[in-house]
Design an enzyme around this catalytic site. Structure first.
Site, PDB file in Angstrom:
ATOM      1  N   ILE A 108      -1.587   1.440  -2.786  1.00  0.00           N
ATOM      2  CA  ILE A 108      -1.782   1.477  -1.333  1.00  0.00           C
ATOM      3  C   ILE A 108      -3.082   0.753  -1.010  1.00  0.00           C
ATOM      4  O   ILE A 108      -4.081   0.919  -1.713  1.00  0.00           O
ATOM      5  CB  ILE A 108      -1.810   2.923  -0.802  1.00  0.00           C
ATOM      6  CG1 ILE A 108      -1.860   2.950   0.737  1.00  0.00           C
ATOM      7  CG2 ILE A 108      -2.958   3.723  -1.404  1.00  0.00           C
ATOM      8  CD1 ILE A 108      -1.651   4.340   1.328  1.00  0.00           C
ATOM      9  N   VAL A 139      -5.386   2.735  -5.598  1.00  0.00           N
ATOM     10  CA  VAL A 139      -5.929   2.262  -4.329  1.00  0.00           C
ATOM     11  C   VAL A 139      -6.265   0.787  -4.504  1.00  0.00           C
ATOM     12  O   VAL A 139      -6.975   0.413  -5.438  1.00  0.00           O
ATOM     13  CB  VAL A 139      -7.179   3.062  -3.916  1.00  0.00           C
ATOM     14  CG1 VAL A 139      -7.771   2.480  -2.630  1.00  0.00           C
ATOM     15  CG2 VAL A 139      -6.833   4.536  -3.720  1.00  0.00           C
ATOM     16  N   LYS A 140      -5.739  -0.021  -3.596  1.00  0.00           N
ATOM     17  CA  LYS A 140      -5.884  -1.474  -3.732  1.00  0.00           C
ATOM     18  C   LYS A 140      -7.105  -1.950  -2.950  1.00  0.00           C
ATOM     19  O   LYS A 140      -7.197  -1.763  -1.743  1.00  0.00           O
ATOM     20  CB  LYS A 140      -4.611  -2.157  -3.225  1.00  0.00           C
ATOM     21  CG  LYS A 140      -4.497  -3.629  -3.609  1.00  0.00           C
ATOM     22  CD  LYS A 140      -3.272  -4.265  -2.963  1.00  0.00           C
ATOM     23  CE  LYS A 140      -1.972  -3.773  -3.551  1.00  0.00           C
ATOM     24  NZ  LYS A 140      -0.817  -4.566  -3.022  1.00  0.00           N
ATOM     25  N   ILE A 141      -8.057  -2.585  -3.659  1.00  0.00           N
ATOM     26  CA  ILE A 141      -9.287  -3.105  -3.063  1.00  0.00           C
ATOM     27  C   ILE A 141      -9.369  -4.604  -3.348  1.00  0.00           C
ATOM     28  O   ILE A 141      -9.205  -5.022  -4.493  1.00  0.00           O
ATOM     29  CB  ILE A 141     -10.531  -2.400  -3.649  1.00  0.00           C
ATOM     30  CG1 ILE A 141     -10.509  -0.907  -3.317  1.00  0.00           C
ATOM     31  CG2 ILE A 141     -11.814  -3.043  -3.112  1.00  0.00           C
ATOM     32  CD1 ILE A 141     -11.678  -0.131  -3.907  1.00  0.00           C
TER      33      ILE A 141
END
Length: 371
Positions: A108, A139-141
């Site tokens: 996400i 978690v997509k950064i």
């Protein structure tokens, strides 16, 4: 089950789907792909969510409830996407458990508008990790210069991270260092390193799109002969950098303490130029311990007519470097290309988020007006 997908899995390539929607979740779509097409992970993005909200009725009840509660559009988007991602995590939980936490992952994205704000990115990562509350979440950064510290901090706090929008080898080296920094901090804090996972999403097809455009503009026979070679060469060299990082003393020490590798993930593997084979960014990027995230059209193409012929990365490093050298010789600046691609990537990343917010704002307004 496709023999080609079986071969990919046997070579150590994890196949992920680049498409998450409630329609896919509500039916047997995702579960079927896991069962029949070797899919062991999935990524999401705001554009897909915006399309799903616009085109179907599966969100109507929740959007109506959010409208009645007066929830702001940003928080509404976060709640709806977290709901779908949590659902996908549950579908993939058996894969996660069967692979001892290696696969079965769902990604996400943080709010794209904070890509250049380190503190806000960290806060967003914490919020999404808490909101979804599943151990198989990523978690997509994005891999901007300002986000490197956020990546390290999130990992140090035990948040599993998918680092996205990597185009250059230099930036990839910085991502690898950020990963090690975060894992070292986690280890110092007494965290279980085996419970923290990460992938580094190295983009492929966009590199050929940008470089081929420049080669066509140059127009010489030498330039035209280089069309379609850059993206695969760049990704293969990234794998070399991954291997070099794995061989470092720091990496070995953390691995001995339980750290899992930060796997290279090939992103943007759908072919943009119809002149190219539609499975080339899968066939030519096979090596142990990588992830390839595919649009469903590409997944089906690989299953039907992919040419999986074993490891296609090892033994190519000298030739791959020669491709980049030849590009410089004909007037294509690698440094300028990757700078442009990163800037465009962040712009598209932000536009994707804005599309979701605008679509959801319209839906919330409509629901409020009907109350």
């Amino acid at each position: 089950m496709s023999e080609n997908l079986d071969r990919l899995a046997a070579e150590g390539v994890a196949v992920w789907l680049d498409d998450l929607s409630r329609e896919r979740l509500a039916g047997d779509g995702l579960a079927g792909l896991v069962r029949e097409q070797r899919v062991v992970g999935i990524t999401s993005n705001p554009t897909i969510f915006a399309k799903a909200i616009r085109s179907g009725a599966r969100y109507d009840e929740q959007v109506g409830d959010l409208a009645r509660r007066g929830v702001r559009v940003e928080e509404a988007a976060r709640l709806l996407t977290a709901f779908d991602v949590r659902w996908a995590c549950d579908v993939l939980r058996p894969v996660f458990e069967a692979s001892s936490g290696v696969d079965g992952r769902v990604s996400i994205e943080v709010d794209p508008r904070v890509a250049h704000d380190t503190a806000a990115t960290i806060a967003e990562a914490r919020a999404l990790w808490w909101l979804v509350d599943r151990p198989n979440l990523f978690v997509k950064i994005p891999a901007t210069a300002k986000s490197l510290e956020a990546i390290s901090t999130a990992l140090a706090e035990g948040i599993s991270i998918n680092v996205t929008l990597i185009f250059s080898l230099d930036r990839y080296d910085q991502v690898l260092r950020a990963f090690l920094d975060g894992m070292a901090e986690a280890h110092a804090a007494g965290r279980d390193l085996a419970a923290i996972a990460s992938v580094a999403s190295f983009f492929v097809s966009r590199v050929d799109t940008e470089i081929d455009r420049r080669l066509d503009k140059i127009g010489t026979p030498e330039a035209r002969a280089l069309r379609g070679q850059a993206a695969i060469a760049n990704a293969r060299l990234a794998y070399q950098h991954f291997e070099q990082a794995c061989a470092s003393e720091r990496w070995k020490a953390l691995a001995a303490a339980g750290m899992r590798p930060q796997r290279p993930l090939w992103a943007s593997t759908g072919v943009k130029d119809p002149a190219y084979d539609d499975t080339r960014y899968v066939d030519e990027l096979v090596a142990p311990g990588v992830v390839n995230t595919l649009p469903e059209q590409t997944l089906r193409a690989v299953a039907e007519h992919g040419r999986i012929q074993g490891d296609t990365i090892h033994g190519t490093y000298a030739a791959s470097q020669q491709v980049l050298d030849d590009l410089e010789a004909v007037g294509v600046s690698y440094d300028d290309v990757v700078r442009v691609l990163e800037d465009e990537g962040i712009t598209k990343f932000t536009a994707s988020g804005n599309e979701l917010f605008e679509q959801l704002a319209s839906e919330l307004h409509t629901k409020r007006a009907a109350v």
